[in-house]
Design a protein around this motif. Structure first.
Motif: not given
Ligand SMILES: Cc1cc2nc3c(=O)[nH]c(=O)nc-3n(C[C@H](O)[C@H](O)[C@H](O)COP(=O)(O)O)c2cc1C
Ligand code: SF4
Ligand code: FES
Ligand code: FES
Lengths: 153, 548
Positions: A18-24, A27, A58, B272, B274-275, B292-296, B312
């Motif tokens: 994944e490109k930006t997996p942080l939130l996944c 969780e 985050v 895909k 995303r939750r 989705i980009e994993g940020k706030r 992105w």
């Protein structure tokens, strides 16, 4: 390496593509460990090569991510208007009384944490609450006691 | 294997909340006890809409609906109906106007109902792709891939007049066209399933009841704009939707309907999930992308809009679940067919969710242009307990406030703004006249205070002050000047907040300050709550009350 970090490694590996997996990742780590301890956040930051302030930012932004230990069961009571006009306040009061805690608190045995939340999307059976992954609707005092009894033993 | 009967159990978050899982278990147990497991199959299905109380059981091919059913009814249904073939009359769901629902499923219980996006909900097993395919599923995708150019697909969507069902009503065809025209090799399709607007649960029911319709539409969108990848952003509160989507994606890949070289063509597309993690603001499209980009999940500056710079930084289409579910039927039946439903300026149907103090709660799909009177009093069966109507909040707290004088306004994206209201997500929260307006408005304001992302001051501080003032009024400490402050704050936020959340937050407040002026004044002038809901006692004044 501690058990937690091994688990975290497994989760990070899972999202390698994944490109930006942080939130996944956050969780999924939380799902395993119940909450996100500070040192784990630091570890994730280091492994993903992003500032730990970003990771912490985050983790504290989202209501479903916990940075402090919570009970085994997190009870989220809906307080949005459709539930409010069908007696959500009574649900909250009943839970407070039954559990002996206020919103945001955890029972001493570490079993229940009580939180309020916005609409759960089941307003058709308002008033409603969610306990971990399961939603309960058409709540009355009796039904709340029934549900709690189920989780108590 | 051939089964002589199929028993469908409604398995949605709403029905599970009422014990549907135990119901299904009990059914299977009873069926096994009588040795019927090779003759009768138990399946899960989505909701049938507002007409039928939850949870229900439907028996095919007999077309019998039992509702609402609980665990103790199961033995009787299995012994009488499934074993002996005798309908259990006392559990039978009797539709509106005493009509037997034996005829309901193929027809419709409500004259006004028109099912486009809910065409399969409650009729198919959402966990079995075969059943979707049997009802023309993936035919639209096959059609666009083999018979149409991407430009032709966009043209059809444009001509249909479909407008985004996520709340803003932006023309979907145009959005696709902008994205197609934007420069770049890499593009994305994003499905907005964050559904956080209080009172809304249509997207959940579509995802739970007919997940393939959304996947098919995303692939069609991908073909039209030139994207190979799609993301569905589902809120964390919807584990059941996520489960159904996961199964659907696997099944679609297995059949070559998602993945590389779909249906043997050169087009590849995959989806895909995303939750989300419990943040209402992430429903705002740019905040969703950040998430989705994993940020706030804080909104971005617009422009550039997502069709230019989205996920992105690449051109991105973001569409709501309900918007997408309209796409396959539009492709198959043509834009003229779609234009024939609804109003000339706002074609198609809308799924409304009836919530609050109305007799029948649930969702219903009807043509655009229907009136609130029909929705609340005919379909919803009127106000609970014989009370009067105070207001209907349309589209959740961010939408519009419809007072009883507006009951006959046709409901559409273009009509409601004329009355300072908005269709929004289609949520209808009915509030009866036993409620206090200060209490209701404060509930809305608390929602926004809780959900403000904190990025900009007008929203972060404005909502705090509005809640503080309303609390003061509810304690009998309000003044006439407070009412002026509320109005000032509201207008100020509308004009200066960074994103739609803060801009829409004061809408119900401003409208109610005007329409229910008397009630507000009773609180501040006479220190009296006409409905007797506000404490009107000053003892617990907040320690720090921000002053405007
Ligand atoms: C605060 C806020 C919350 C929103 N929440 C949602 C949502 O939950 N679901 C949704 O589809 N759109 C939501 N929207 C609208 C989206 O920004 C966007 O307009 C929509 O997803 C576009 O899809 P559509 O054109 O198909 O409607 C929200 C907007 C704002 C400002
Ligand atoms: S208006 Fe509110 S939600 Fe939107 S950016 Fe500002 S603080 Fe965040
Ligand atoms: S308002 Fe409580 S579930 Fe929607
Ligand atoms: S809460 Fe105020 S009139 Fe009531």
């Amino acid at each position: 390496m501690s058990l937690v970090y091994q688990d975290v490694e497994a989760v990070i590996a899972k999202y390698r593509e994944e490109k930006t997996p942080l939130l996944c990742i956050l969780e999924e780590v939380q799902e395993k460990w119940g909450y996100l301890p500070r040192d784990v956040l630091g570890y994730i930051a280091q492994r993903l090569e992003i500032p730990s302030s970003t990771v912490y930012g985050v983790a504290t932004f989202y209501a479903f991510l916990e940075t402090k230990p919570v009970g085994k069961y997190v009870i989220r009571v809906c307080r949005s208007a459709p539930c409010h006009v069908r007696g959500a306040m009574n649900v909250l009061e009943t839970l407070k009384k039954e559990l002996g805690i206020r919103e945001g608190e955890t029972t001493r045995d570490g079993k229940f944490t009580l939180e309020v939340t916005s609409c759960l999307g089941v307003c058709g059976v308002a008033p409603a609450m969610m306990i971990n992954d399961v939603t309960y609707g058409n709540l009355t005092e009796d039904r709340i006691r029934e549900v709690l009894a189920f989780y108590r033993d | 294997m051939f089964y002589r009967a199929h028993v469908l159990v409604e398995m949605t978050s709403g029905s599970i909340a009422l014990g549907a899982a135990q119901l299904k278990e009990q059914l299977e147990r009873e069926i096994a006890r009588l040795g019927l497991q090779d003759e009768v199959k138990v399946l899960e299905t989505g909701s049938f809409g507002a007409a039928i109380p939850s949870p229900f059981i439907a028996v095919y091919p007999d077309n019998i609906v039992y509702a609402p059913v609980s665990v103790q009814h199961v033995r009787k249904i299995v012994e009488e109906h499934l074993l002996k073939g005798r309908v259990v009359k006392e559990l039978l769901f009797i539709g509106e106007r005493g009509r037997d629902v034996t005829a309901f499923i193929p027809l419709s219980p409500m004259a006004k109902e028109k099912r486009v996006v809910l065409r399969n909900c409650g009729l198919i097993d959402p966990l079995n792709i075969e059943e979707y395919i049997a009802r023309d599923g993936y035919m639209a995708l096959a059609k666009v891939l083999t018979e149409m150019t991407p430009e032709e697909v966009i043209e059809v969507v444009k001509r249909s007049g479909l407008q985004g069902r996520g709340g803003a009503g932006f023309p979907t065809g145009l959005k696709w066209e902008f994205t197609r025209r934007a420069e770049g090799e890499e593009k994305y399709i994003v499905c907005n399933a964050d559904e956080g607007e209080p009172g809304t649960f249509k997207d959940r029911l579509i995802l739970e009841g007919d997940p393939h319709s959304v996947l098919e539409a995303m692939a069609i969108a991908g073909y039209a704009v030139g994207a190979r990848e799609g993301y569905i952003y589902v809120r964390a509160e919807y584990p059941q939707s996520i489960r159904h989507l996961e199964v659907a994606i696997v099944q679609a890949r297995e059949r070559g309907l998602l993945g590389e070289r779909i249906l043997g063509t050169s087009f590849s597309f995959d989806v895909k999930i995303r939750r989300g993690a419990g943040a209402y603001v992430c429903g705002e499209e740019t905040a969703l992308l950040e998430s989705i980009e994993g940020k706030r999940g804080e909104p971005r500056v617009k422009p550039p809009y997502p069709p230019q710079r989205g996920l992105w930084g690449k051109p991105t289409v973001i569409n709501n679940v309900e918007t997408l579910a309209n796409i396959p039927p539009i492709i198959l039946n043509g834009p003229e067919w779609f234009r024939g439903i609804g109003t000339p300026t706002c074609p198609g149907t809308k799924v409304f969710t009836l919530t609050g103090n109305v007799n029948t709660l649930g969702l219903v799909e009807v043509p655009m242009g229907i009136t609130l009177r029909e929705l609340v009093f005919e379909i919803g069966g009127g106000i609970r307990g014989g009370h009067g109507l105070k207001l209907v909040q349309t589209g959740g707290p961010s939408g519009g406030t419809m007072t009883p004088d507006l009951l006959d306004v046709p409901m559409a994206f273009d009509t409601l703004p004329r009355y300072n209201s908005a269709l929004g997500s289609g949520a209808l929260t009915v509030i009866d006249d036993t409620h206090c307006i200060v209490d209701v408005v404060r509930n809305f304001a608390e929602f926004f205070l809780h959900e403000s992302c904190g990025k900009c001051t007008p929203c972060r501080v404005g909502n705090r002050r509005i809640v503080d003032i309303l609390e003061r009024i509810a304690k009998g400490l309000g003044t006439l000047e407070d009412l002026e402050k509320l109005s000032y704050l509201g207008h100020y936020m509308k004009a200066t907040a960074f994103c739609g959340l803060g801009q829409a937050a004061p809408n119900p407040l401003l409208r109610c300050l005007e329409f229910f002026r008397d009630e507000f004044e009773a609180h501040v002038r006479e220190k009296r709550c006409p409905q007797g809901i506000c404490a009107m006692k000053p003892q617990a004044q907040p320690k720090k009350t921000l002053r405007v």
